[in-house]
Design a protein around this motif. Sequence first.
Motif, short mmCIF file in Angstrom:
data_model
loop_
_atom_site.label_atom_id
_atom_site.label_comp_id
_atom_site.label_asym_id
_atom_site.label_seq_id
_atom_site.Cartn_x
_atom_site.Cartn_y
_atom_site.Cartn_z
N ILE A 168 25.25 50.73 92.69
CA ILE A 168 25.10 49.72 93.74
C ILE A 168 26.40 48.92 93.92
O ILE A 168 26.79 48.61 95.04
CB ILE A 168 23.87 48.81 93.48
CG1 ILE A 168 23.41 48.22 94.82
CG2 ILE A 168 24.16 47.69 92.52
CD1 ILE A 168 22.00 47.74 94.80
N ASN B 196 16.44 51.07 95.73
CA ASN B 196 15.81 50.94 94.41
C ASN B 196 16.15 52.09 93.48
O ASN B 196 16.03 51.97 92.27
CB ASN B 196 14.29 50.83 94.56
CG ASN B 196 13.86 49.39 94.77
OD1 ASN B 196 14.58 48.46 94.40
ND2 ASN B 196 12.71 49.19 95.39
N LEU C 297 19.02 53.38 93.09
CA LEU C 297 20.40 53.30 92.63
C LEU C 297 20.49 52.51 91.33
O LEU C 297 19.75 51.53 91.15
CB LEU C 297 21.27 52.62 93.69
CG LEU C 297 21.26 53.24 95.08
CD1 LEU C 297 22.14 52.42 96.02
CD2 LEU C 297 21.76 54.67 95.04
N GLU D 95 22.93 50.30 88.42
CA GLU D 95 23.81 49.14 88.62
C GLU D 95 25.22 49.54 89.01
O GLU D 95 25.81 48.93 89.90
CB GLU D 95 23.84 48.26 87.36
CG GLU D 95 24.59 48.82 86.20
CD GLU D 95 24.53 47.88 85.00
OE1 GLU D 95 25.47 47.09 84.85
OE2 GLU D 95 23.56 47.94 84.24
#
Lengths: 165, 489
Positions: free
Chosen positions: A98, A91, A93, A95
């Motif tokens: 990820i 959570n 990280l 966009e």
Amino acid sequence: MSEITLVSKEGTKIQISSQFSNLSGFIHNILQDYQQNEDISLASVSFINLQMILEYAVHHNFQVPQPPRCPITSPNIADNVSDPWDAEFVNRLNEDQIIDLVTATNFLDMKSLMDLCLAKIACMFKYKDIETLRKEYGITEEFTAEIEEKLKSDFPWAMEAESND
Amino acid sequence: MHRKLNYKRKNEMSFYIRNTNMIPQSILSEIMVYLNLPELLEVRIVNKRFYNACKSPFLFRREFISMWMTSTDTSTQASSNWQSLCLEGIRAKVYWQNLSDEIFTNQELRILYDELVSTLASPIPIFPVMRRDIFCMPTLIQDLLANPDDQFIIDSELEQYSEAIAIYLQENSEELFYQTHTNDLIALRWNTRKSNERDSIGSESTQCSEDFNDSLLIVLIKAIKKVVKIYCKAASQLLLESSSILTAYANAWESYSFAIKKINSLFLPVTELINEFYENNYGNNNNTPPRINMMKILLSIWRRRVFEPCKEKILSQVINELNQIRETSIEKLYWAESRRIVEGLLDLSLNELSVFFKQHSLLTVEGPYSYLHYGVIEKLKEFYNDFPVVFEKEQEILSGIFIPATVREARRNYCDIIGKKFKNQELITESLNYEKNEDDLMIEWTAQNYGIPVDDFDIFKRFSQFKENKFCDIVVQLHDYNMCIDSQA
């Protein structure tokens, strides 16, 4: 052999327990012909990603953790993993991180962390209708109106049958 | 109506993937693995990349199995048929939900549907593990066939459902009889009997009429068949994708045979009511069609939907296993999966009478077992021609797997081929040997117990009117044999 040296794409070296091979198929294969003090170059993994990967590995004591629930049952990743730390980890990280991390774990053949990231992305799709998904992810429609209507009418009972459950 | 997914976001997500093009197609497909069937069907409409990511047959296979089957699902290949199977499965579920609620409430229909699906997915084993492991005979189906009364035993656990249905039907029986169209019943009954194979299990004509009948009972039978057909279609797909089809088929068949017994009991009040109504109206003479028998309907569906698509692969694997045993160790015979396959196919091939004569060398081989029988015999002919073997060892192997009729046929072929090859008159004569053995005597004895003198042709003829074809064939064969012996004498 207790420690191995990983080299990120920026050239930064990190020492880590050879038990990391439990989590990474790529490292596991490398260690078959590994000579001590040899550097293992990870050309597709950035230093930042490597740090995160090692943090994950150390937390799980280099053992493969329980995979996320599949299919996921809630849009909240915490409801789909057995270890709350995993949810907190993923959570925090953003966009870009990820997606980068998925690519890095794919390169390292590190299924457990990759699954966690994929489940996190899947949580973003859950319970969202087509328009919401298109709007949120800036997707322009590609299907013609006729094809889209046909796709929608293909399975109308699917939605109704399942929603009655 | 297309369902709008009702999503209320409780907490704002910390981030969005603003551009899904950043995600490679292969990874997008992996993400879809975490969505369930309704979500997949929704998400695929977003754009072409999503559509392609959602069409993996593995996803649809997983979803089908999770909803309608029990399987470890480890095979590495998946057919594109799984998507349409999912579609058919959902359609069957909706069909059940839309059945008339004049006699059954929606809730009862739901209970029945859930019970039917869960029974197919994981029926309660009726034989204990030990008994199954030691390859017991007769099998459950053969047991039921030979003891038809057993089919009507109601398990105590099913009483609550069966009783409820029975009460409803009883209360509404007059109205029901009045409303049920006679023509529909005739059509249905005709469909269950019109094949020449009416006495054999697995008649190919147990389909309901295409016309939509308005009798709930008939619709209900159709609804049951619809679910079972989809299940069987999926089972055959799984078998074809399986790496070891013999084990997979034997396990699937065992599970299905348990399900047959339970489904038969579960819907007994329905079939009994239809049968009773029909008998009341049309009497019970020789021309009356046979009773609706759920067990036979289910066997027929399995035969057409599972055995037919898989039979070539099964035959080839049985022949492979035979070769392996012959080439390695005969001890492997006792672990041979082909033995379970033979039993399973006999379940589909025997009827109430022939089940008694399974061990008889003169049993007329018919139905699915005959496909295996002739397939193996043909292969053995080639083998005996190319590699003359000592038949004693061969016989041991064949006897351990197949029924005596197959072993006898193989021996005759062996004697014929080897006799001709080495100009051995003794073997050639043996290949024509039809001498009676102990089993033949046993048939005679049984025939006499039925009150049929084996040497009276007129009585045989009369006996044949009872349409007990299989038994009659055997007895007539015996009679012909006696005539032949007499004329030689």
